[in-house]
Design an enzyme around this catalytic site. Structure first.
Site, mmCIF file in Angstrom:
data_model
loop_
_atom_site.group_PDB
_atom_site.id
_atom_site.type_symbol
_atom_site.label_atom_id
_atom_site.label_comp_id
_atom_site.label_asym_id
_atom_site.label_seq_id
_atom_site.Cartn_x
_atom_site.Cartn_y
_atom_site.Cartn_z
ATOM 1 N N GLY A 44 0.813 -1.207 0.000
ATOM 2 C CA GLY A 44 0.000 0.000 0.000
ATOM 3 C C GLY A 44 0.851 1.264 0.000
ATOM 4 O O GLY A 44 1.884 1.348 -0.672
ATOM 5 N N ASP A 63 -3.332 -10.245 8.843
ATOM 6 C CA ASP A 63 -4.746 -9.876 8.857
ATOM 7 C C ASP A 63 -5.191 -9.804 10.310
ATOM 8 O O ASP A 63 -5.009 -10.762 11.071
ATOM 9 C CB ASP A 63 -5.570 -10.911 8.095
ATOM 10 C CG ASP A 63 -6.951 -10.414 7.719
ATOM 11 O OD1 ASP A 63 -7.622 -9.827 8.600
ATOM 12 O OD2 ASP A 63 -7.365 -10.606 6.567
ATOM 13 N N ALA A 84 -6.136 -0.724 11.830
ATOM 14 C CA ALA A 84 -6.744 -1.545 10.782
ATOM 15 C C ALA A 84 -8.259 -1.545 10.919
ATOM 16 O O ALA A 84 -8.795 -1.808 12.000
ATOM 17 C CB ALA A 84 -6.210 -2.970 10.865
ATOM 18 N N ALA A 85 -8.947 -1.247 9.820
ATOM 19 C CA ALA A 85 -10.410 -1.200 9.845
ATOM 20 C C ALA A 85 -10.936 -1.123 8.421
ATOM 21 O O ALA A 85 -10.244 -0.662 7.511
ATOM 22 C CB ALA A 85 -10.896 0.019 10.635
ATOM 23 N N TYR A 151 -21.085 0.767 9.519
ATOM 24 C CA TYR A 151 -19.694 1.098 9.816
ATOM 25 C C TYR A 151 -19.564 1.676 11.218
ATOM 26 O O TYR A 151 -18.745 1.216 12.036
ATOM 27 C CB TYR A 151 -19.157 2.102 8.800
ATOM 28 C CG TYR A 151 -17.927 2.833 9.285
ATOM 29 C CD1 TYR A 151 -16.712 2.164 9.421
ATOM 30 C CD2 TYR A 151 -17.976 4.194 9.621
ATOM 31 C CE1 TYR A 151 -15.577 2.829 9.884
ATOM 32 C CE2 TYR A 151 -16.853 4.861 10.083
ATOM 33 C CZ TYR A 151 -15.660 4.171 10.211
ATOM 34 O OH TYR A 151 -14.537 4.831 10.680
ATOM 35 N N ARG A 215 -18.823 19.252 8.792
ATOM 36 C CA ARG A 215 -17.774 18.400 9.342
ATOM 37 C C ARG A 215 -16.647 19.253 9.916
ATOM 38 O O ARG A 215 -16.458 20.421 9.532
ATOM 39 C CB ARG A 215 -17.209 17.472 8.260
ATOM 40 C CG ARG A 215 -18.168 16.423 7.721
ATOM 41 C CD ARG A 215 -18.508 15.395 8.772
ATOM 42 N NE ARG A 215 -19.312 14.303 8.243
ATOM 43 C CZ ARG A 215 -20.644 14.264 8.299
ATOM 44 N NH1 ARG A 215 -21.318 15.281 8.833
ATOM 45 N NH2 ARG A 215 -21.312 13.216 7.825
#
Length: 333
Positions: A44, A63, A84-85, A151, A215
Site C-alpha cells: 500500500g 490480517d 486496521a479497519a 460502519y 464536518r
C-alpha cells in the site's frame, strides 16, 4: 535497523497508518507495520515512503481477523497502534458482516494479544461517526453514542470492547477518536480527495453527495501527532480514556467544495449524485469536535488550519504520479 524502541501498527499501509508510521520513525521509533495480506505482496502507501524511513520499518503481511497474525505482530513491541479497519460507509451498507469481522473481531484479537503478551500500551482507533448527528456542540467525549451506519456500529463495538478490557483486565488501552481526517494518500471515497482529484484531472463539473452536512476536518499530520500524543503521554494520564482529535472548526460540504475551488483557482459546477447520498436516517448531519480533553492531557493542538491542509493536499494530487494512482472518473465506495 537501529536499537530504537519497537512499536507495532495495524493498518499501516493505509492513509492515516502510513502517515503515523512516518511520524513514529521521525520521533525515534522502529515500526513493525502490518499490511493486509494480498497475493501481490503490495504494501500500500508504505511503498511510497522514503528509503531512510523504510529502513526503520519492518513490514509484515497479515490480517487482524487472524489471532496468530496479530500475536506475531505484537511480540516484543513496547506499544501497539491499532488502525486496521474497514472504513467506507457506503460499502458498509452492502457488506456489514465484513465490517463486524474486521472492526469488532479484529479489535478483539488485538486486545487479546495485548493482554496475553503484556504489551505496555495499546492505542485503539475510534471515529467521530460513532456520535451520529451532534445533539450538542461542540461534541465532547461524553456525548451519547448514536450509530447511524453499519460502519459506525462496528467501530462502536470495537470501542466498547476496548473499554471493557480496561475495566475487566486492566488492559492499558487508550482510545483516540479522530474527526474527519484528510490529506495526501486519502481514498477517493472521501469528499476532499473526490473533489480535488476531479479538479486535478481537468474536470470542472463536480459530482458529489449531500452538500448540507457539516464536518470538522483535521489535516492528517495533525491526526498522526494526536496518535503520538496519546501513545507517549504518561500512561496514568490516558489509560482507559477516550480522546477526541479535531480542530473545533466546522464547514458544510457545499461550502467546502466552493473553498476547494478557490484554493485550486477553478470555477466549479457542482452537481449532486444520488448514488453518493446516504439513506436519510443514516446521514450524520453535523460533527464538530471538542478536543480540550486531549489538549489538557497531552498539550496536543492542530498545527494546520483548513486552508493550509488543503494546499498540501492539492499539491499532492496535482503531482501526475500521485494522481495516476486514482480513478477520478468513477464513484468509489
Amino acid at each position: 535497523m537501529t536499537s530504537a524502541p519497537l512499536v507495532a501498527v495495524t493498518g499501516a499501509e493505509g492513509f492515516i497508518g502510513s502517515h503515523l508510521t512516518e511520524a513514529l520513525v521521525a520521533t525515534g521509533h522502529r515500526v513493525r507495520a502490518m499490511a493486509q495480506y494480498n497475493s501481490f505482496s503490495s504494501y500500500g502507501w508504505l511503498e511510497t515512503l522514503p528509503a531512510d524511513v523504510l529502513a526503520e520499518v519492518e513490514i509484515v503481511l497479515g490480517d487482524v481477523r487472524d489471532p496468530g497474525s496479530v500475536r506475531g505482530l505484537l511480540e516484543g513491541a513496547e506499544a501497539a497502534y491499532h488502525l486496521a479497519a474497514l472504513i467506507a460507509i457506503p460499502y458498509s451498507y452492502q457488506a456489514p458482516h465484513s465490517y463486524v469481522d474486521t472492526n469488532v473481531t479484529g479489535t478483539l484479537n488485538v486486545l487479546e494479544a495485548v493482554r496475553q503478551l503484556g504489551t505496555p500500551r495499546l492505542v485503539h482507533t475510534s471515529t467521530s461517526e460513532t456520535y451520529g448527528t451532534a445533539r450538542t456542540v461542540p461534541i465532547t467525549e461524553d456525548h451519547p453514542i448514536n450509530t447511524q451506519s453499519p460502519y459506525a456500529a462496528s467501530k462502536a463495538g470495537g470501542d466498547r470492547l476496548a473499554d471493557s478490557y480496561h475495566a475487566s483486565f486492566g488492559t492499558p488501552v487508550v482510545t483516540l477518536r479522530p474527526f474527519n481526517t484528510f490529506g495526501p494518500r486519502q481514498s477517493m471515497r472521501a469528499v476532499i480527495p473526490t473533489v480535488i482529484g476531479q479538479v486535478a484531472a481537468g474536470s470542472r463539473e463536480i459530482t458529489i453527495g449531500d452538500l448540507r452536512p457539516t464536518r470538522d476536518f483535521t489535516y492528517v499530520e495533525d491526526t498522526a501527532r494526536a496518535f503520538l500524543a496519546v501513545g507517549t503521554a504518561p500512561l496514568e494520564q490516558v489509560a482507559g480514556l477516550t480522546f477526541n482529535a479535531g480542530t473545533g472548526g466546522e464547514i458544510s460540504v457545499g461550502d467546502l467544495v466552493r473553498f476547494i475551488g478557490k484554493v485550486m483557482d477553478a470555477d466549479l459546477d457542482v452537481r449532486e449524485d444520488e448514488r453518493r447520498v446516504r439513506p436519510a436516517n443514516s446521514e450524520v448531519m453535523r460533527l464538530v469536535a471538542d478536543a480540550s480533553r486531549l489538549h489538557a492531557a497531552t498539550g496536543w493542538s492542530p498545527a494546520h488550519d483548513l486552508e493550509q491542509g488543503l494546499a498540501k493536499t492539492v499539491a499532492f494530487f496535482r503531482d501526475p504520479g500521485n494522481l495516476a494512482r486514482y480513478k477520478t472518473d468513477i464513484y468509489n465506495i
